[in-house]
Design an enzyme around this catalytic site. Structure first.
Site, mmCIF file in Angstrom:
data_model
loop_
_atom_site.group_PDB
_atom_site.id
_atom_site.type_symbol
_atom_site.label_atom_id
_atom_site.label_comp_id
_atom_site.label_asym_id
_atom_site.label_seq_id
_atom_site.Cartn_x
_atom_site.Cartn_y
_atom_site.Cartn_z
ATOM 1 C CG PHE A 108 -1.950 1.038 1.033
ATOM 2 C CD1 PHE A 108 -3.038 0.931 0.020
ATOM 3 C CD2 PHE A 108 -1.830 2.270 2.111
ATOM 4 C CE1 PHE A 108 -3.807 1.946 0.181
ATOM 5 C CE2 PHE A 108 -3.008 3.268 1.645
ATOM 6 C CZ PHE A 108 -3.908 3.403 0.843
ATOM 7 C CG ASP A 179 0.080 -3.380 6.045
ATOM 8 O OD1 ASP A 179 -0.780 -3.717 6.399
ATOM 9 O OD2 ASP A 179 0.386 -2.001 5.633
ATOM 10 C CE1 TYR A 204 -8.959 1.574 6.999
ATOM 11 C CE2 TYR A 204 -8.040 2.430 9.043
ATOM 12 C CZ TYR A 204 -8.045 2.378 7.636
ATOM 13 O OH TYR A 204 -7.051 2.783 6.935
ATOM 14 C CE LYS A 205 -7.353 -1.475 4.610
ATOM 15 N NZ LYS A 205 -8.141 -0.770 3.565
ATOM 16 N NE ARG A 351 -10.233 -2.144 -3.540
ATOM 17 C CZ ARG A 351 -9.263 -1.727 -2.427
ATOM 18 N NH1 ARG A 351 -8.170 -2.191 -2.132
ATOM 19 N NH2 ARG A 351 -10.005 -0.866 -1.480
#
Lengths: 392, 392
Positions: A108, A179, A204-205, A351
Site C-alpha cells: 500500500f 502489513d 477498520y476493514k 475491487r
C-alpha cells in the site's frame, strides 16, 4: 448467521469491507455507554474506572487471536502509517550495517511513503528498493536490512506466502515486517509460526472497527524488550504517571504505545471484537473462498468485458477479487448507483471484497447480475458516472 | 451561561478540565449521527458524502480561531506526541547546521521523550538541553536549532511569554515550537502575532473533545509548502487516491496529515466546537482569572497547610492553580471522594483547573470549603487515600 449482527444500508449489496467494514449493531449502545456513563459520569476517572488506559492491550490480545499472536504481543493505537514508521525504525535499528529496505509495488502506498520519509529523516544512505511482487523472493539477499511487505495486495488480492518469504529473509539475515491490513479478519494468519519480527495492520476493514479505528502493531515476544522505539511517547514509558524527565521504555509490547489512546474509537472496536471473539478463522476462510470462487465463475460467465486481475488459485488470494476494465471507474460508479458497493483503484481495477460475516451467496449472485446488466447495456457510459469524487 | 451545555457528574465540582474536559450534551446525538446515519447508512461513502475526509481541516480552521491561526494553517489528527515528532523533525531539518534542542523541565514529559526518540533516531549528535523555565531566555543562543516549549506548565500553570521568547529565539536564528496543550481554550493565543514556526496541542483538555480526541498542528503559512514531513503518510500526499508509488507532499498544512483520521472522535470534537464557535477568548480569560484569583484568596485564607505553586501574578498563569502539600496525593484522593475533582502531579502538586464554560464562583467556594475541612480534620490521613491507582 451473523449478517443480522450488522446494520447494512437497505437495498445495498456491500462488497467493500476490504475498505471499510459496516456497522455492527451493538456499536451504538457500546459507544453511548462510553460517552454517557464513562466520559459523562466519570470524566477523568474513566481512565482507571472504565479501564480506558488498559484497553489498547486488552483489544490487542483479542485481535491477536485472529493472527496467531500470543497474549501481550499486540497493542492498538495510532494509524497504520504511524505503525509502519515505528516498526521500520526499530527494524532498521536492528541491522545498522545494512542499507536496503526491500518492498514491492503491491505494498500500500502509505507504507512506501512512510519508509521514504523515515529514510530521508535518517539520512544515512538507506535505499527503498521496490520490486514486482513476483520477484521479491529473488531480490532477497544479504544487503537487505528489512523486508517490508503487505501480505495481501490491496489492488489484486494476491497473497504472499508469509512463512516462506520470512524464512528466506531470515536466512539472509534480514528483519521482516508484514502489513496485515487486508489479512486480519480476512484470512488465517499465524504470526507465531511465521516468526516475523513485526506485523502491523488496521482494524477498520475486515475487523469492522469503524472509520478511523486504531491500528495495531505486533512485535515478536523475544524482541519486545530489546527494540528501541523511535516514537518514544509517554504511554510507552515504563512509568508514564511518574512524569520522569527521561524516557525509559516499558517492558514488552507496551513500549510501542505512543500517546493518549482514542477511547471512543476503541469502544466501537470493542463492540466489533465481541463478534470476532466467536469466530473461527478457518470457517471464515472456507466461506470466503466459496464466495470468491462463485463470484469469479459468475463474472467470467456473464461479463466478458472484464479480465480477472486476482490470482485464480484461491490459495494465493486474500478475501477480495479484482477485475480489470478500461472503463472501470465509470462502471463502478454505475454499480454503486445500482446498489452494489465495491470500489475502484487506479488505473483500471474494480475491487470486490468478501466478508463472510455479512456476505452470502445471494449477495454474490445479485452483484454479478447487476454488473452484467451495466456492462451489457453500457449503463456506465454516462457523464454522471465519469466524474471523479475526491475519495473513491 | 454555558454550564447547561455540559453533562457534569452529579454532586461533583469538576476542576480537572485541564486534564480531561467534561461531556458537552450535544456529543451523544452528534456521535450517534456519525454511527447510524453516516457509517451505518453510507459505509465507505461517508468519506465523501458525510465529509469525513475534509473534517481534519475544517475542525482545524474552527480551532484556529481560538489560537490566532489563519484559515488553512491548522489540521487535526494523531496524538500530541506524534505531532511533537512531526514538528520537531521538520524544525531540525530547517537548521541542519545546529545541534541543540532547547526546552525546559516544565515541558510535558512526552514532548521531551519524543525529542529524545527523534534525536536517537537521527543519530547526528543532537542534544536535548533541558533548563529551568526561568532560565530559558538566557539559554537561547546561536547554537540552538529549535526552541521547543509548552506555553503553560502542566504542573504549576506558569505561562511563558510566547511573543518575547519567540522573538529572542528568532533573533538567534532558532526555529520555535509551542505546545499549546494547556493553552488552547484556556488563554488567548495569537500565533500570527507570535510568528512561531510550529504549534501543536491537544483537544481533550479545555476544548472538551473527549478522551482520546485528536491532536492538532499549526505551521506558519509561509513555511507550510516548504517543510519536509518526516511522517510522510498517504493523507499528506498531494494525490492520496492516485496511489502513486512515490511520495509528493500536499500543498500547505495538509502535508502534516498522516493516516486515516479518527472519524468518531472527530464527531465528538465537532459537537464541542459548536460551543467554542460562540466563545470570545478574552471573555473566557477574564472569567478564568476571576475564578483563579478567588480560589487562591480563599485557599490561602482557609488552608494554611498549602503553599501556592503557581505564579501569583495572573498574567503569568494559565487557567489552572496548583498548590504544594507534602500529603498532596492523599489529600487529593480525599477531595475527590468528597466530590471535588482536581488532580495530583508528583511529587507534591495538587492541581485545579478553571474552565469558565462550566465552572463558576460557587464551584470555587464549594471546593475550597471541602478542601479546608479535609485539611483541618486530617481526613486525608487514612490508608484508603494513600493507595496509588495506575492513573492519577
Amino acid at each position: 448467521m451473523t449478517k443480522d449482527q450488522f446494520l447494512l444500508p437497505e437495498d445495498v449489496t456491500y462488497l467493500d469491507g476490504n475498505s471499510l467494514g459496516p456497522l455492527p449493531k451493538t456499536v451504538a449502545d457500546r459507544v453511548m455507554r462510553t460517552l454517557q456513563d464513562e466520559w459523562g459520569q466519570m470524566v477523568i476517572g474513566g481512565w482507571n474506572r472504565a479501564g480506558w488506559m488498559a484497553q489498547p492491550g486488552i483489544l490487542g490480545d483479542r485481535l491477536g487471536r485472529l493472527i496467531g499472536a500470543p497474549k501481550h504481543t499486540v497493542v492498538l493505537g495510532d494509524t497504520l502509517s504511524v505503525k509502519v514508521y515505528q516498526a521500520l525504525a526499530s527494524a532498521l535499528d536492528m541491522r545498522p550495517d545494512r542499507r536496503i529496505v526491500l518492498s514491492d509495488n503491491g505494498n500500500f502506498p502509505t507504507d512506501l511513503y512512510m519508509a521514504d520519509g523515515l529514510i530521508k529523516t535518517l539520512d544515512r544512505g538507506h535505499e527503498l528498493k521496490v520490486v514486482e511482487p513476483e520477484t521479491v523472493a529473488d531480490a532477497i539477499d544479504e544487503t537487505v536490512a528489512v523486508l517490508m511487505l503487505t501480505h495481501v495486495d490491496y489492488r489484486t488480492g494476491r497473497m504472499h506466502d508469509m512463512v516462506e518469504l520470512t524464512a528466506k529473509a531470515h536466512a539472509a539475515g534480514a528483519v521482516v515486517i508484514w502489513d496485515l491490513a487486508h489479512s486480519a479478519g480476512a484470512v488465517p494468519v499465524d504470526l507465531t509460526a511465521c516468526q516475523a519480527e513485526f506485523a502491523i495492520g488496521c482494524t477498520y476493514k475486515y475487523l469492522n472497527g469503524g472509520p478511523g479505528a486504531p491500528a495495531f502493531i505486533y512485535v515478536r515476544p523475544d524482541l519486545a524488550d530489546h527494540i528501541n522505539p523511535a516514537l518514544a511517547g509517554w504511554l510507552g514509558h515504563d512509568a508514564p504517571f511518574a512524569f520522569e524527565q527521561n524516557y525509559r521504555p516499558a517492558q514488552g509490547i507496551t513500549r510501542m504505545r505512543v500517546g493518549t489512546p482514542p477511547v471512543i474509537q476503541m469502544a466501537a472496536l470493542e463492540a466489533s471484537m465481541d463478534i470476532w471473539d466467536q469466530v473461527n478463522m478457518s470457517d471464515i476462510r472456507a466461506q470466503s473462498i466459496a464466495l470468491s470462487e462463485l463470484f469469479i465463475q459468475l463474472v467470467e460467465a456473464s461479463c466478458p468485458q472484464l479480465t480477472l486481475a486476482s490470482p485464480r488459485d484461491p490459495e494465493k488470494r486474500g478475501s477480495q477479487v479484482s477485475f480489470r476494465f478500461d472503463h472501470g471507474y465509470a462502471a463502478m460508479q454505475a454499480l454503486i448507483a445500482a446498489g452494489v458497493t465495491g470500489d475502484f483503484r487506479a488505473p483500471d481495477i474494480m475491487r470486490f471484497g468478501f466478508a463472510p460475516l455479512y456476505n452470502d451467496k445471494a449477495d454474490v449472485k445479485r452483484a454479478v447480475a447487476i454488473l452484467a446488466d451495466i456492462l451489457e447495456n453500457r449503463i456506465w457510459d454516462q457523464p454522471k458516472f465519469m466524474v471523479k469524487a475526491a475519495v473513491t
